[in-house]
Scaffold this motif. Structure first.
Motif, short mmCIF file in Angstrom:
data_model
loop_
_atom_site.label_atom_id
_atom_site.label_comp_id
_atom_site.label_asym_id
_atom_site.label_seq_id
_atom_site.Cartn_x
_atom_site.Cartn_y
_atom_site.Cartn_z
N TYR A 14 -18.29 -6.83 -28.03
CA TYR A 14 -19.61 -6.21 -27.84
C TYR A 14 -20.71 -7.00 -28.54
O TYR A 14 -21.87 -6.92 -28.15
N ASP A 36 -26.08 0.27 -30.74
CA ASP A 36 -25.84 0.45 -29.31
C ASP A 36 -27.01 -0.06 -28.47
O ASP A 36 -26.80 -0.54 -27.36
N TYR A 39 -26.23 -3.80 -28.66
CA TYR A 39 -24.89 -4.15 -28.20
C TYR A 39 -24.34 -2.98 -27.38
O TYR A 39 -23.55 -2.18 -27.88
N ILE A 42 -21.04 -0.23 -27.71
CA ILE A 42 -20.33 -0.19 -28.98
C ILE A 42 -20.28 1.22 -29.57
O ILE A 42 -19.30 1.61 -30.20
#
Length: 91
Positions: A14, A36, A39, A42
């Motif tokens: 990720y 998040d 990425y 995740i």
């Protein structure tokens, strides 16, 4: 507030292979949301469908397990190191 987050090998797909990334937020929940945003996906590997930490994922703010602190409401002061560690099971 900027914090450093150590990413376990299993979640590095990720983060493009990065073992440590920077995120921001005043609490662990905010830091995970920020992760998040940078990425995608995740968060779903750290939190379950009810929005709580997954049973087999341990998260430490500094050297303290957040399950013994305030879970996702645990404060994350500027410069804090957060470690995401998958639990290891076996016999």
């Amino acid at each position: 507030m900027s914090v450093s987050v150590r990413i376990p090998t299993i979640l590095r797909t990720y983060t493009g292979g990065e073992s440590e990334v920077t995120a921001s937020g005043a609490s662990l929940g905010e830091v995970i949301a920020d992760l998040d945003a940078s990425y995608a996906g995740i968060k779903g590997r750290i939190l379950d469908d009810s929005g709580e930490l997954r049973r087999f994922v341990n998260v430490y703010v500094g050297n303290e397990d957040v399950r013994f602190l305030d879970n996702l409401a645990t404060p994350t002061p500027d410069g804090t190191q957060i470690s995401v560690i998958p639990a290891v099971a076996g016999g």
